[in-house]
Design a protein around this motif. Structure first.
Motif, PDB file in Angstrom:
ATOM      1  N   GLU A 190      -3.303  12.898  -4.161  1.00 40.13           N
ATOM      2  CA  GLU A 190      -2.908  13.819  -3.099  1.00 40.13           C
ATOM      3  C   GLU A 190      -3.572  13.437  -1.769  1.00 40.13           C
ATOM      4  O   GLU A 190      -2.931  13.440  -0.717  1.00 40.13           O
ATOM      5  N   ALA A 191      -4.845  13.075  -1.828  1.00 37.13           N
ATOM      6  CA  ALA A 191      -5.563  12.708  -0.602  1.00 37.13           C
ATOM      7  C   ALA A 191      -4.990  11.439   0.019  1.00 37.13           C
ATOM      8  O   ALA A 191      -4.815  11.357   1.247  1.00 37.13           O
ATOM      9  N   SER A 192      -4.677  10.450  -0.790  1.00 40.02           N
ATOM     10  CA  SER A 192      -4.136   9.201  -0.239  1.00 40.02           C
ATOM     11  C   SER A 192      -2.721   9.397   0.296  1.00 40.02           C
ATOM     12  O   SER A 192      -2.346   8.783   1.296  1.00 40.02           O
ATOM     13  N   VAL A 193      -1.938  10.267  -0.336  1.00 36.87           N
ATOM     14  CA  VAL A 193      -0.593  10.559   0.173  1.00 36.87           C
ATOM     15  C   VAL A 193      -0.689  11.263   1.521  1.00 36.87           C
ATOM     16  O   VAL A 193       0.040  10.938   2.465  1.00 36.87           O
ATOM     17  N   LYS A 194      -1.611  12.217   1.643  1.00 38.46           N
ATOM     18  CA  LYS A 194      -1.769  12.921   2.917  1.00 38.46           C
ATOM     19  C   LYS A 194      -2.243  11.976   4.015  1.00 38.46           C
ATOM     20  O   LYS A 194      -1.803  12.081   5.164  1.00 38.46           O
ATOM     21  N   ARG A 195      -3.122  11.045   3.694  1.00 36.39           N
ATOM     22  CA  ARG A 195      -3.561  10.046   4.675  1.00 36.39           C
ATOM     23  C   ARG A 195      -2.390   9.168   5.107  1.00 36.39           C
ATOM     24  O   ARG A 195      -2.223   8.858   6.293  1.00 36.39           O
ATOM     25  N   ALA A 196      -1.565   8.774   4.142  1.00 38.76           N
ATOM     26  CA  ALA A 196      -0.402   7.934   4.460  1.00 38.76           C
ATOM     27  C   ALA A 196       0.597   8.701   5.327  1.00 38.76           C
ATOM     28  O   ALA A 196       1.154   8.136   6.280  1.00 38.76           O
ATOM     29  N   THR A 218      18.355  10.379   1.721  1.00 44.68           N
ATOM     30  CA  THR A 218      19.259  11.100   2.615  1.00 44.68           C
ATOM     31  C   THR A 218      18.630  12.404   3.095  1.00 44.68           C
ATOM     32  O   THR A 218      19.109  12.991   4.063  1.00 44.68           O
ATOM     33  N   ASP A 219      17.576  12.866   2.410  1.00 41.29           N
ATOM     34  CA  ASP A 219      16.873  14.074   2.845  1.00 41.29           C
ATOM     35  C   ASP A 219      16.276  13.844   4.219  1.00 41.29           C
ATOM     36  O   ASP A 219      15.877  12.735   4.563  1.00 41.29           O
ATOM     37  N   LEU A 220      16.185  14.912   4.992  1.00 44.05           N
ATOM     38  CA  LEU A 220      15.578  14.819   6.312  1.00 44.05           C
ATOM     39  C   LEU A 220      14.202  15.464   6.348  1.00 44.05           C
ATOM     40  O   LEU A 220      13.413  15.193   7.241  1.00 44.05           O
ATOM     41  N   VAL A 221      13.920  16.343   5.379  1.00 44.21           N
ATOM     42  CA  VAL A 221      12.658  17.082   5.331  1.00 44.21           C
ATOM     43  C   VAL A 221      11.926  16.693   4.059  1.00 44.21           C
ATOM     44  O   VAL A 221      12.535  16.564   2.992  1.00 44.21           O
ATOM     45  N   PHE A 222      10.592  16.530   4.175  1.00 48.29           N
ATOM     46  CA  PHE A 222       9.790  16.091   3.041  1.00 48.29           C
ATOM     47  C   PHE A 222       8.537  16.932   2.912  1.00 48.29           C
ATOM     48  O   PHE A 222       8.023  17.445   3.904  1.00 48.29           O
ATOM     49  N   ARG A 223       8.059  17.038   1.671  1.00 48.91           N
ATOM     50  CA  ARG A 223       6.774  17.660   1.374  1.00 48.91           C
ATOM     51  C   ARG A 223       5.884  16.609   0.721  1.00 48.91           C
ATOM     52  O   ARG A 223       6.375  15.712   0.047  1.00 48.91           O
ATOM     53  N   PRO A 224       4.586  16.694   0.879  1.00 54.15           N
ATOM     54  CA  PRO A 224       3.689  15.705   0.279  1.00 54.15           C
ATOM     55  C   PRO A 224       3.810  15.625  -1.243  1.00 54.15           C
ATOM     56  O   PRO A 224       3.628  14.554  -1.820  1.00 54.15           O
ATOM     57  N   ALA A 225       4.163  16.717  -1.890  1.00 50.04           N
ATOM     58  CA  ALA A 225       4.284  16.719  -3.355  1.00 50.04           C
ATOM     59  C   ALA A 225       5.361  15.763  -3.840  1.00 50.04           C
ATOM     60  O   ALA A 225       5.307  15.288  -4.982  1.00 50.04           O
ATOM     61  N   GLU A 226       6.334  15.445  -2.988  1.00 54.08           N
ATOM     62  CA  GLU A 226       7.401  14.536  -3.373  1.00 54.08           C
ATOM     63  C   GLU A 226       6.922  13.090  -3.510  1.00 54.08           C
ATOM     64  O   GLU A 226       7.607  12.276  -4.109  1.00 54.08           O
ATOM     65  N   ASN A 252       0.825  -1.204   0.000  1.00 54.41           N
ATOM     66  CA  ASN A 252       0.000   0.000   0.000  1.00 54.41           C
ATOM     67  C   ASN A 252       0.867   1.264   0.000  1.00 54.41           C
ATOM     68  O   ASN A 252       2.092   1.204   0.122  1.00 54.41           O
ATOM     69  N   ILE A 253       0.202   2.400  -0.103  1.00 52.29           N
ATOM     70  CA  ILE A 253       0.915   3.683  -0.239  1.00 52.29           C
ATOM     71  C   ILE A 253       1.731   3.994   1.017  1.00 52.29           C
ATOM     72  O   ILE A 253       2.857   4.500   0.924  1.00 52.29           O
ATOM     73  N   THR A 254       1.187   3.673   2.168  1.00 44.91           N
ATOM     74  CA  THR A 254       1.908   3.954   3.419  1.00 44.91           C
ATOM     75  C   THR A 254       3.241   3.214   3.452  1.00 44.91           C
ATOM     76  O   THR A 254       4.276   3.788   3.800  1.00 44.91           O
TER      77      THR A 254
END
Length: 133
Positions: free
Chosen positions: A30-36, A15-23, A2-4
């Motif tokens: 978008e909704a399923s990524v935000k839920r995950a 190696t990144d420490l900070v993430f945005r949902p767009a990545e 699943n997406i999670t």
């Protein structure tokens, strides 16, 4: 898978420490990524630094609750870079490093140049402050 689970694997391998949902939009809507991301925040893989900004997490040695893997002094400028702002040292920090003053700068202050930033970036009651030049 699943997406999670896919996002968890992706975060672990970066190696990144900070993430945005767009990545993570390649994994689903978008909704399923935000839920995950909300689920990963709930289980302690990520912590939320602000609206649409997440960081890798680790359990606290003292309380066992999730905390960012790096201090906010490191993650704040990285988050601003992901948002398209070029952060620099604050004037107080640069004066101290150059030896023009002996007063040690306190707090987390980032020079954002001419950008106008109104977003709150922080964790556990500590927030990044912005200085414009």
């Amino acid at each position: 898978m699943n997406i999670t689970d896919r996002i968890r694997r992706s975060v672990r391998g970066r190696t990144d420490l900070v993430f945005r949902p767009a990545e993570f939009l390649a994994f689903g809507s978008e909704a399923s990524v935000k839920r995950a991301l909300k689920e990963l925040t709930r289980i302690g893989v990520l912590v939320r630094l602000g609206v649409g900004i997440y960081a890798k997490a680790k359990p606290s040695v003292i309380s066992g609750k999730p905390i960012p893997v790096q201090p906010l002094e490191t993650l704040g400028p990285q988050a601003l870079t992901k948002l398209g702002v070029r952060p620099q040292q604050s004037l107080q920090t640069s004066d101290y490093n150059a030896g023009r003053t002996t007063q040690v700068p306190t707090g987390i202050v980032v020079n954002v140049g001419k950008h106008r930033v109104s977003r709150k970036i922080g964790f556990n009651g500590r927030f990044v402050q912005y200085e414009r030049t």
